[in-house]
Design a protein around this motif. Structure first.
Motif, mmCIF file in Angstrom:
data_model
loop_
_atom_site.group_PDB
_atom_site.id
_atom_site.type_symbol
_atom_site.label_atom_id
_atom_site.label_comp_id
_atom_site.label_asym_id
_atom_site.label_seq_id
_atom_site.Cartn_x
_atom_site.Cartn_y
_atom_site.Cartn_z
ATOM 1 N N THR A 190 -1.969 -14.792 -11.245
ATOM 2 C CA THR A 190 -3.287 -14.259 -10.887
ATOM 3 C C THR A 190 -3.204 -12.822 -10.381
ATOM 4 O OG1 THR A 190 -3.035 -15.276 -8.697
ATOM 5 C CG2 THR A 190 -4.249 -16.526 -10.359
ATOM 6 N N THR A 191 -2.125 -12.499 -9.669
ATOM 7 C CA THR A 191 -1.971 -11.132 -9.155
ATOM 8 C C THR A 191 -1.337 -10.213 -10.175
ATOM 9 O OG1 THR A 191 0.170 -11.707 -8.166
ATOM 10 C CG2 THR A 191 -1.787 -11.945 -6.774
ATOM 11 N N PHE A 193 3.825 -6.383 -1.683
ATOM 12 C CA PHE A 193 4.207 -6.467 -0.280
ATOM 13 C C PHE A 193 4.046 -5.095 0.360
ATOM 14 C CE2 PHE A 193 7.904 -5.654 -2.883
ATOM 15 C CZ PHE A 193 8.564 -4.626 -2.231
ATOM 16 N N ALA A 194 3.986 -5.091 1.690
ATOM 17 C CA ALA A 194 3.757 -3.853 2.437
ATOM 18 C C ALA A 194 5.023 -3.458 3.184
ATOM 19 C CB ALA A 194 2.612 -4.028 3.428
ATOM 20 N N SER A 235 3.909 -2.629 -5.234
ATOM 21 C CA SER A 235 3.677 -3.643 -6.241
ATOM 22 C C SER A 235 4.777 -3.584 -7.295
ATOM 23 C CB SER A 235 2.299 -3.432 -6.903
ATOM 24 O OG SER A 235 2.091 -4.351 -7.953
ATOM 25 N N LEU A 236 5.489 -4.695 -7.477
ATOM 26 C CA LEU A 236 6.558 -4.771 -8.470
ATOM 27 C C LEU A 236 6.130 -5.706 -9.597
ATOM 28 C CD1 LEU A 236 9.804 -4.989 -6.297
ATOM 29 C CD2 LEU A 236 8.906 -3.006 -7.522
ATOM 30 N N SER A 237 6.201 -5.222 -10.816
ATOM 31 C CA SER A 237 5.805 -6.027 -11.973
ATOM 32 C C SER A 237 6.801 -7.151 -12.216
ATOM 33 C CB SER A 237 5.718 -5.140 -13.211
ATOM 34 O OG SER A 237 7.007 -4.668 -13.568
ATOM 35 N N GLY A 238 6.401 -8.091 -13.045
ATOM 36 C CA GLY A 238 7.297 -9.185 -13.396
ATOM 37 C C GLY A 238 8.561 -8.690 -14.065
ATOM 38 N N LEU A 239 8.420 -7.661 -14.894
ATOM 39 C CA LEU A 239 9.580 -7.089 -15.577
ATOM 40 C C LEU A 239 10.578 -6.529 -14.569
ATOM 41 C CD1 LEU A 239 10.983 -6.189 -18.183
ATOM 42 C CD2 LEU A 239 9.628 -4.094 -18.099
#
Length: 320
Positions: free
Chosen positions: A252-253, A258-259, A266-270
């Protein structure tokens, strides 16, 4: 990369499946049965034929092409970094740098993956020569230059691996010539408008082939390097790479957020999948030690898996 991008190809193709299927069919026919130049340019032929079909079906809006001038600059001054000099905010600039810097990690990982795949496709070790440090440096310098003029980040694209695998044209001079043409065409807004008018179904049809080729090249890399999936550690590494990369991308995201010190990262799935694979492959015992593109070593400690020919089967097995 190919599996993650597949949803984009399906979404584009679904806008008109007829046009998308025609693009796929032309690419397959040109690549399998084509001769001479036809066999070399299947992607271009797929784009042209499906584009013409889309025009005939009324899927293309040429109003932007008619309004665009023949000659013009490819950049607008107000979109460049130089336009910010009159209203420079040091705090905002530092915040932007801290926020965007982690994104470079994802593009670096993609770069390494694409260079590895291209090396395997053309049977040349580009990681050794010209060297990964040079290709990453060129990638970074190109992005710095592009960002000064408001252009998007420059990165290696997995689609290029698919094009190489299809066309078998591996001469770097082709890329240099293409770059010169691209620079020249960038000063023609009308040509850019023709590209922008290309319907999503054309892009979707071509992308289905290219994204599939990326995934296929990845599987071929494992086969050619004799990765032993009888080993649990190799299965675990591959499984976590696939599940993290694809699962996060389709969550969904769409990313791990994380902060850190008030800055949201923001880190992508890749990126997450690649990092997990690199770390696990480094720390888990039983790692296969052989150079990139080389042969896997003989494993004296493991029995060879051998299946008997029909003539070697015991009589009772044949009867059963």
């Amino acid at each position: 990369i190919g599996l993650i991008l597949s949803s984009s190809a399906i979404a584009n193709a679904s806008t008109n499946w007829l046009v998308a299927v025609v693009a796929i069919a032309v690419i397959i026919v040109a690549n399998i049965w084509g001769r001479g130049m036809v066999k070399i340019i299947p992607i271009l032929l797929g784009v042209l034929v499906s584009y013409l079909l889309a025009v005939a079906l009324g899927e293309v809006d040429f109003s932007g092409v008619a309004a665009a001038p023949w000659v013009g600059l490819p950049v607008a001054f107000e979109n460049t970094v130089f336009a910010l000099s009159s209203n420079f905010d040091a705090g905002l600039a530092i915040t932007a740098v801290i926020t965007i810097m982690p994104l470079a990690l994802a593009t670096m990982i993609e770069h390494i993956g694409d260079i590895s795949a291209i090396s395997s496709t053309v049977n040349r070790n580009f990681i050794a020569e010209p060297g990964l440090h040079r290709t990453l440096l060129g990638d970074g310098l190109a992005t710095i230059l592009a960002s000064l003029f408001g252009a998007p980040a420059n990165t290696t694209y997995g689609e290029n691996t698919g094009v190489l695998a299809l066309t078998k044209v591996f001469d770097p001079r082709v890329i240099r010539i293409a770059a010169v043409f691209a620079i020249c065409f960038s000063f023609c807004p009308k040509f850019a408008a023709v590209i922008e008018a290309m319907p999503a179904c054309v892009i979707g049809g071509v992308s289905l082939v290219l994204y599939g080729m990326i995934s296929a090249v990845g599987v071929r890399n494992l086969v050619e390097n004799k990765v032993d999936f009888m080993k649990s550690r190799n299965v675990l590494v591959a499984a976590l790479i696939l599940v993290l990369s694809i699962g996060i991308a389709y969550s969904t995201t769409g990313a791990i957020v994380f902060a850190v010190g008030g800055i949201t990262i923001s880190l992508s799935g890749l990126a997450v999948g690649s990092l997990a694979g690199i770390v696990l492959n480094a720390v888990l015992p039983g790692k296969d030690e052989y150079s990139f593109g080389g042969e896997a070593p003989e494993r004296a400690d493991e029995p060879e898996m051998r299946f008997p020919l029909e003539g070697e089967l015991p009589k009772e097995v044949k009867e059963a």
